[in-house]
Scaffold this motif. Structure first.
Motif, PDB file in Angstrom:
ATOM      1  N   UNK A  30       0.830  -1.206   0.000  1.00 61.69           N
ATOM      2  CA  UNK A  30       0.000   0.000   0.000  1.00 61.69           C
ATOM      3  C   UNK A  30       0.865   1.257   0.000  1.00 61.69           C
ATOM      4  N   UNK A  31       1.886   1.269   0.844  1.00 60.87           N
ATOM      5  CA  UNK A  31       2.761   2.437   0.907  1.00 60.87           C
ATOM      6  C   UNK A  31       3.441   2.674  -0.435  1.00 60.87           C
ATOM      7  N   UNK A  42       0.066  12.694  -9.322  1.00 65.44           N
ATOM      8  CA  UNK A  42      -0.029  13.777  -8.353  1.00 65.44           C
ATOM      9  C   UNK A  42      -1.277  13.634  -7.506  1.00 65.44           C
ATOM     10  N   UNK A  43      -2.005  14.730  -7.350  1.00 64.50           N
ATOM     11  CA  UNK A  43      -3.196  14.711  -6.506  1.00 64.50           C
ATOM     12  C   UNK A  43      -4.487  14.786  -7.326  1.00 64.50           C
ATOM     13  N   UNK A  44      -4.411  14.264  -8.557  1.00 63.61           N
ATOM     14  CA  UNK A  44      -5.619  14.190  -9.387  1.00 63.61           C
ATOM     15  C   UNK A  44      -6.584  13.181  -8.781  1.00 63.61           C
ATOM     16  N   UNK A  45      -7.821  13.234  -9.282  1.00 63.97           N
ATOM     17  CA  UNK A  45      -8.823  12.275  -8.850  1.00 63.97           C
ATOM     18  C   UNK A  45      -8.391  10.860  -9.206  1.00 63.97           C
ATOM     19  N   UNK A  46      -8.717   9.922  -8.336  1.00 64.07           N
ATOM     20  CA  UNK A  46      -8.336   8.535  -8.568  1.00 64.07           C
ATOM     21  C   UNK A  46      -9.349   7.784  -9.408  1.00 64.07           C
ATOM     22  N   UNK A  47      -9.027   6.565  -9.731  1.00 64.45           N
ATOM     23  CA  UNK A  47      -9.959   5.736 -10.503  1.00 64.45           C
ATOM     24  C   UNK A  47     -11.154   5.399  -9.617  1.00 64.45           C
ATOM     25  N   UNK A  48     -12.275   5.192 -10.239  1.00 67.56           N
ATOM     26  CA  UNK A  48     -13.469   4.870  -9.481  1.00 67.56           C
ATOM     27  C   UNK A  48     -14.045   6.060  -8.735  1.00 67.56           C
ATOM     28  N   UNK A  49     -13.535   7.261  -9.016  1.00 65.88           N
ATOM     29  CA  UNK A  49     -14.067   8.452  -8.390  1.00 65.88           C
ATOM     30  C   UNK A  49     -13.525   8.746  -7.001  1.00 65.88           C
ATOM     31  N   UNK A  50     -12.491   8.029  -6.573  1.00 65.25           N
ATOM     32  CA  UNK A  50     -11.914   8.301  -5.253  1.00 65.25           C
ATOM     33  C   UNK A  50     -11.135   9.607  -5.296  1.00 65.25           C
ATOM     34  N   UNK A  51     -10.715  10.062  -4.133  1.00 64.42           N
ATOM     35  CA  UNK A  51      -9.922  11.297  -4.062  1.00 64.42           C
ATOM     36  C   UNK A  51      -8.451  11.050  -4.376  1.00 64.42           C
ATOM     37  N   UNK A  52      -8.135   9.864  -4.889  1.00 62.23           N
ATOM     38  CA  UNK A  52      -6.767   9.572  -5.313  1.00 62.23           C
ATOM     39  C   UNK A  52      -5.821   9.345  -4.151  1.00 62.23           C
ATOM     40  N   UNK A  58      -5.292   7.484   3.490  1.00 63.65           N
ATOM     41  CA  UNK A  58      -6.190   7.073   4.579  1.00 63.65           C
ATOM     42  C   UNK A  58      -6.212   5.554   4.711  1.00 63.65           C
ATOM     43  N   UNK A  59      -6.117   4.863   3.603  1.00 66.03           N
ATOM     44  CA  UNK A  59      -6.144   3.399   3.625  1.00 66.03           C
ATOM     45  C   UNK A  59      -4.898   2.801   4.285  1.00 66.03           C
TER      46      UNK A  59
END
Length: 75
Positions: A30-31, A42-52, A58-59
């Motif tokens: 994960x890390x 970078x800090x773009x939106x992630x796949x599936x609509x997550x905050x990337x 957080x995970x």
């Protein structure tokens, strides 16, 4: 309790330790994944609509087997 008498419950104790190992490896993955994603998008939106990256960070705090980690404090 399995952890209190490892001789009697060796198989279960060993299984618990393997699960802790698995979680340890998964946390490392994960890390590394967070670091790679941050590097690539970078800090773009992630796949599936997550905050990337924010979601992935957080995970990092999620434990798969919290009881197996907490029992170490009790021993």
């Amino acid at each position: 309790m399995v952890s209190a008498d490892t001789t009697q419950y060796w198989t279960l104790y060993e299984l618990a330790e393997k699960l802790v190992d698995l979680e340890d490896y998964f946390r490392r993955w994960r890390f590394n994944h967070v670091t790679t994603v941050e590097r690539v998008i970078g800090f773009k939106r992630g796949t599936g609509g997550t905050s990337g990256v924010d979601y992935l960070k957080r995970m990092l705090e999620v434990e798969l087997f919290p009881e197996l980690w907490r029992v170490r404090t009790v021993l």
